[in-house]
Design an enzyme around this catalytic site. Structure first.
Site, PDB file in Angstrom:
ATOM      1  N   GLY A  55      40.511  22.930  32.010  1.00 62.66           N
ATOM      2  CA  GLY A  55      40.229  23.785  30.856  1.00 62.66           C
ATOM      3  C   GLY A  55      41.164  24.970  30.804  1.00 62.66           C
ATOM      4  N   ASN A  56      40.866  25.893  29.921  1.00 63.48           N
ATOM      5  CA  ASN A  56      41.689  27.105  29.827  1.00 63.48           C
ATOM      6  C   ASN A  56      40.816  28.307  29.486  1.00 63.48           C
ATOM      7  OD1 ASN A  56      41.637  27.459  26.815  1.00 63.48           O
ATOM      8  ND2 ASN A  56      42.614  25.439  26.907  1.00 63.48           N
ATOM      9  N   HIS A  57      41.444  29.478  29.469  1.00 67.63           N
ATOM     10  CA  HIS A  57      40.706  30.740  29.341  1.00 67.63           C
ATOM     11  C   HIS A  57      40.423  31.171  27.906  1.00 67.63           C
ATOM     12  CE1 HIS A  57      40.482  31.788  33.516  1.00 67.63           C
ATOM     13  NE2 HIS A  57      41.786  31.629  33.684  1.00 67.63           N
TER      14      HIS A  57
END
Ligand code: C5P
Length: 234
Positions: free
Chosen positions: A29-31
């Site tokens: 995932g990412n932020h």
């Protein structure tokens, strides 16, 4: 009071990050917080637009009044929803942080530790949704007058190529507007403020001074509105 200059305009916005599943408990995932996408949704709804947000993972609770929300998890689901909804939209804004890659294989049961150490994760490339929407418009699968807006998060400073990268990306993606965000050093992701440039396919370049994501949203929507056919009449 805000102008009601997007009355009846159908706006679809993607927001947040995608989660690319690895096994039943893990993902890549990412932020992305989804804050910019939801700020745009709120601002557009306040100006009278009919807004749908297609949201991946977000920190923003994102339940603004009068905005429809569709939840998705990975890039492929996001692509399906955006492609389907773009056909019935006047404006499509890709504010989501889409994972460029996903694991080739999904393990049906949780991947175990092994004595031989971690197994490599093989990745494959996700579809470029924004580019795909432009292609769909060129092919007549979505109406030619649909306004398509992309985002670009670029590291570096003014002289370090943020703007040049943005210009190249605008050409590559073929969208009508590209919001170029300067990121890194705590800028943009998860923060309240944003800064950057708004580049249009017709060659205009507007600096977006550091300000709230709400303020940035209203600047972006001003330019979007000018591209919506018949918007002078509303
Ligand atoms: O190429 P890059 O990821 O920097 O482009 C960012 C823009 O493209 C954003 O609008 C993002 O939502 C969109 N994008 C996409 N599909 C991808 C990757 C990015 O639609 N696979």
């Amino acid at each position: 009071a805000l102008p009601h200059d997007l009355a009846g305009v159908r706006v679809v916005i993607s927001a947040g990050g995608t989660r690319e599943p690895l096994d039943p408990v893990r993902f890549l995932g990412n932020h992305s917080s989804g804050k910019q996408g939801f700020a745009l949704a709120r601002a557009a709804a306040q100006r009278g637009a009919i807004v749908t947000v297609v949201a991946g993972s977000t920190a923003d609770p994102g339940d603004p009044a009068g905005v429809g929300i569709v939840r998705v998890s990975d890039a492929q689901h996001l692509a399906e929803e955006m492609t389907k909804r773009a056909a019935e939209a006047d404006v499509v804004i890709m504010a989501a942080a889409v994972a460029d890659f996903r694991p080739v294989a999904f393990a049906e049961s949780k991947i175990k530790k092994s004595d031989t150490g971690p197994a490599p994760i093989e990745l494959t490339t996700n579809p470029d949704i924004l580019r795909g929407l432009v292609t769909d418009r060129e092919a007549g699968r979505i109406p030619p007058e649909t306004v398509i807006v992309g985002f670009a998060a670029e590291t570096g400073d003014e002289t370090g190529g943020v703007l040049d990268h943005g210009r190249a990306k605008l050409r590559r993606k073929g969208c009508d507007l590209l919001v170029v965000n300067a990121v890194g050093d705590g800028k943009a992701f998860g923060t309240e403020d944003n800064t950057g440039w708004l580049l249009s396919a017709t060659g205009t370049e507007t600096a977006l001074p550091l300000g709230s994501k709400t303020l940035m949203s209203s600047r972006i929507l001003d330019e979007v509105r000018a591209l919506v056919p018949g918007s002078d009449d509303v």
